[in-house]
Design an enzyme around this catalytic site. Structure first.
Site, PDB file in Angstrom:
ATOM      1  N   CYS A 112       0.820  -1.215   0.000  1.00  0.00           N
ATOM      2  CA  CYS A 112       0.000   0.000   0.000  1.00  0.00           C
ATOM      3  C   CYS A 112       0.851   1.261   0.000  1.00  0.00           C
ATOM      4  O   CYS A 112       0.318   2.368  -0.134  1.00  0.00           O
ATOM      5  CB  CYS A 112      -0.953   0.007   1.181  1.00  0.00           C
ATOM      6  N   TYR A 139      -1.857   4.471   7.235  1.00  0.00           N
ATOM      7  CA  TYR A 139      -1.035   3.271   7.395  1.00  0.00           C
ATOM      8  C   TYR A 139       0.114   3.277   6.398  1.00  0.00           C
ATOM      9  O   TYR A 139       1.263   2.960   6.750  1.00  0.00           O
ATOM     10  CB  TYR A 139      -1.913   2.031   7.195  1.00  0.00           C
ATOM     11  N   HIS A 182      -8.828  -8.473   6.659  1.00  0.00           N
ATOM     12  CA  HIS A 182      -8.520  -8.248   5.252  1.00  0.00           C
ATOM     13  C   HIS A 182      -9.416  -9.126   4.386  1.00  0.00           C
ATOM     14  O   HIS A 182     -10.198  -9.935   4.885  1.00  0.00           O
ATOM     15  CB  HIS A 182      -7.037  -8.537   4.981  1.00  0.00           C
TER      16      HIS A 182
END
Length: 325
Positions: A112, A139, A182
């Site tokens: 990410c 994050y 997730h």
């Protein structure tokens, strides 16, 4: 390869999915001095406690697998917690490793970190070349800071601190929370529960069109130890002082729709799949370029079908742990 089975190896986050897989991998390779600490014994956001821990233990290697993690819902609902806790965890461990002379450290990041609309497959050079995905930006920013901490200590102090960026991980030890998991554990649980309760339909967030790359956690552990054991010259030749991280993945991806169909098959659910397009999709596609790690001598060995079966088997044997959550 520089294997040191007698080295004191601290695995931060050893109870988590990735940390526990790294411990299993190290033990299988003959490492006999693995250092761990439960959260009740060591709060990684407490700088003084982390410093004292490193002062008490003569650590030779660190695998920094500890992190606050979650899916889209968790990231959206607790952005301050995700950036704050992760910044403190990585800063405390990396700085203490330097202060107490730890020669080797591996920081585990996340794919990410890359721009939302990065060219596919994503090369390591794409870092900070565009806007991040808004749903997990806090994050991602924390993980980018961890990479840059490692790079900065390498440049200023000559440390050998490395970073690996995995694609979406799954497998034994994952979080199967009903809301804060997730995609793979979330779908495995949802399909399992639907089959158990005789439900005719499972509703899935988003359109099903985004494509994702999924890596079994045991592959991730194998890659992590492989990268850590590389001779310094071999590793540094593959990177640059300003770009010291390496992608870890399978080199292939699938749509969320295809993933859902595969999970329905693994769990034995035979009902209808409905996609809720009012919910966010996230990044359209996220496939890592893994040419660098392949050139360093590592490739994934667990295909998605076998990996999903392994993950589901683990969940079924541990589902009582997630009851009520």
């Amino acid at each position: 390869m520089a294997r040191e089975p007698g080295a004191a190896v601290y695995v931060a986050g050893h109870n988590g999915m990735v940390g526990s897989a790294i411990v299993r991998r190290l033990m299988s390779l003959g490492y006999v001095n693995i250092v761990t600490a439960l959260h009740s014994e060591l709060d990684l956001v407490d700088q003084r406690a982390v410093q004292a821990f490193f002062d008490r233990n003569r650590i030779d290697q660190v695998y920094l697998a500890a992190a606050k993690v979650g899916g889209i819902i968790a990231n959206n609902s607790s952005p301050a917690d995700f950036i704050y806790d992760n910044l403190l965890i990585e800063a405390n461990i990396i700085k203490s490793s330097h202060d107490f002379g730890v020669p080797k450290l591996l920081f585990l990041g996340s794919s990410c970190i890359y721009p939302r609309l990065a060219d596919q497959p994503i090369r390591e050079e794409a870092l900070m070349a565009g806007e991040l995905e808004p749903t997990n930006e806090p994050y991602a920013v924390a993980k980018i800071a961890g990479i840059k901490l490692c790079e900065s200590f390498n440049r200023q102090y000559g440390r050998d601190y490395r970073s690996v960026m995995p694609s979406n991980l799954y497998g034994p030890g994952d979080n199967y929370h009903a809301s804060f998991s997730h995609v793979i554990p979330g779908l495995l649980r949802r399909f399992h529960d639907a089959r158990e309760h005789g439900e005719a339909e499972v509703v899935i967030w988003g359109s099903g069109s985004p494509r994702r790359e999924f890596l079994h956690v045991d592959d991730m552990a194998a890659a992590s130890v492989h990268i850590m054991e590389l001779d310094r010259e071999a590793y540094q030749t593959s990177t640059t002082p300003m770009l010291s991280h390496v992608n870890v993945g399978t080199g292939s991806d699938c749509s969320i729709k295809d993933l859902a169909m595969a999970i329905a098959k693994v769990t034995g659910f035979t009902g209808k799949l409905t996609f809720d397009t009012s919910k966010p999709d996230g990044t359209p596609r996220k496939l890592l370029d893994v040419s660098r790690i392949r050139a360093l001598g590592w490739e994934s060995t667990i295909d998605l079908e076998d990996g999903l079966d392994d993950a589901y088997t683990w969940f079924v044997s541990h589902q009582a742990d997630f009851r009520g959550r």
